[in-house]
Design an enzyme around this catalytic site. Structure first.
Site, PDB file in Angstrom:
ATOM      1  N   TYR A  55       0.797  -1.231   0.000  1.00 26.67           N
ATOM      2  CA  TYR A  55       0.000   0.000   0.000  1.00 26.67           C
ATOM      3  C   TYR A  55       0.834   1.288   0.000  1.00 26.67           C
ATOM      4  O   TYR A  55       0.273   2.378  -0.091  1.00 26.67           O
ATOM      5  CB  TYR A  55      -0.956  -0.012   1.203  1.00 26.67           C
ATOM      6  CG  TYR A  55      -1.922  -1.171   1.165  1.00 26.67           C
ATOM      7  CD1 TYR A  55      -2.852  -1.284   0.134  1.00 26.67           C
ATOM      8  CD2 TYR A  55      -1.895  -2.174   2.134  1.00 26.67           C
ATOM      9  CE1 TYR A  55      -3.730  -2.360   0.074  1.00 26.67           C
ATOM     10  CE2 TYR A  55      -2.773  -3.252   2.090  1.00 26.67           C
ATOM     11  CZ  TYR A  55      -3.683  -3.342   1.054  1.00 26.67           C
ATOM     12  OH  TYR A  55      -4.555  -4.402   0.989  1.00 26.67           O
ATOM     13  N   HIS A 114      -9.026   1.584  -5.600  1.00 28.78           N
ATOM     14  CA  HIS A 114      -8.137   0.769  -4.755  1.00 28.78           C
ATOM     15  C   HIS A 114      -6.694   1.194  -4.969  1.00 28.78           C
ATOM     16  O   HIS A 114      -6.289   1.479  -6.103  1.00 28.78           O
ATOM     17  CB  HIS A 114      -8.259  -0.715  -5.095  1.00 28.78           C
ATOM     18  CG  HIS A 114      -9.634  -1.271  -4.888  1.00 28.78           C
ATOM     19  ND1 HIS A 114     -10.089  -1.684  -3.650  1.00 28.78           N
ATOM     20  CD2 HIS A 114     -10.656  -1.458  -5.753  1.00 28.78           C
ATOM     21  CE1 HIS A 114     -11.337  -2.111  -3.777  1.00 28.78           C
ATOM     22  NE2 HIS A 114     -11.703  -1.980  -5.031  1.00 28.78           N
TER      23      HIS A 114
HETATM   24  C1  DQA Z   1      -7.754  -2.243  -0.950  1.00 33.95           C
HETATM   25  C2  DQA Z   1      -7.714  -3.676  -1.486  1.00 33.95           C
HETATM   26  C3  DQA Z   1      -8.553  -4.604  -0.619  1.00 33.95           C
HETATM   27  O1  DQA Z   1      -8.478  -5.931  -1.121  1.00 33.95           O
HETATM   28  C4  DQA Z   1      -8.041  -4.608   0.805  1.00 33.95           C
HETATM   29  O2  DQA Z   1      -8.900  -5.378   1.622  1.00 33.95           O
HETATM   30  C5  DQA Z   1      -7.834  -3.244   1.362  1.00 33.95           C
HETATM   31  C6  DQA Z   1      -7.318  -2.188   0.503  1.00 33.95           C
HETATM   32  C7  DQA Z   1      -6.818  -1.316  -1.739  1.00 33.95           C
HETATM   33  O3  DQA Z   1      -6.995  -0.112  -1.643  1.00 33.95           O
HETATM   34  O4  DQA Z   1      -5.915  -1.797  -2.431  1.00 33.95           O
HETATM   35  O5  DQA Z   1      -7.998  -3.022   2.558  1.00 33.95           O
HETATM   36  O6  DQA Z   1      -9.072  -1.746  -1.083  1.00 33.95           O
END
Ligand code: DQA
Length: 155
Positions: A26, A101
């Protein structure tokens, strides 16, 4: 639509830990950094930027957006993969929704491949880290503007 459109940017669980949570996936930017990016990308629009770890609260905010927002950018995080209740709340919205995402869930574990939100989203931006949010803001506002123009034409 008023001169300054209102954009809701809603974030689901664990995104408060952005910058420290699995940074190899992330990244190192915090949610405050992401908020600043959204505000820059939104220009004159008013941005209401929130995060919650609670499914019911997220649903309350989606319901609130019905009366207050012109468009919604939503990173549902884990709830996107699990929450029929969130989908039901989104179905009651008539404003454009852009799903967003940081990572690319389609390239990750199988359980992340299904998104209930995608069923109603105008589009999905994923895989570009915090830039995904910036890329989501403009089309969300553009669709809101288009919608308000066609509403004007129909009166
Ligand atoms: C997310 C991707 C999801 O699979 C995960 O559960 C997250 C973050 C992303 O921003 O990449 O918490 O939404």
């Amino acid at each position: 639509m008023p001169d300054s459109p209102v954009l809701y940017v809603l974030n689901g669980p664990n995104l408060n830990l952005l910058g420290v949570r699995e940074p190899e996936i992330y990244g190192r930017e915090t949610l405050a950094d992401v908020q600043a990016r959204c505000e820059r990308a939104a220009g004159d629009a008013t941005v209401v930027f929130r995060q919650t770890n609670h499914e019911g609260e997220l649903i309350d905010w989606v319901q609130e957006a019905r009366g207050k927002a012109d468009a919604l950018v939503l990173n549902p995080a884990g709830y996107g993969h699990t929450s029929v209740a969130l989908l039901d709340a989104l179905k009651a919205l008539s404003i454009p929704v852009v799903e967003c995402h940081l990572s690319n869930p389609a390239a990750r574990e199988r359980f992340r491949h299904r998104s209930y939100v995608s069923a109603i989203a105008a589009g999905v931006v994923s895989g570009f880290g915090p830039v995904s949010y910036e890329l989501a803001v403009q089309p969300a506002l553009g669709l809101a503007q288009e919608r308000s123009r066609s509403a004007d034409r129909s009166v």
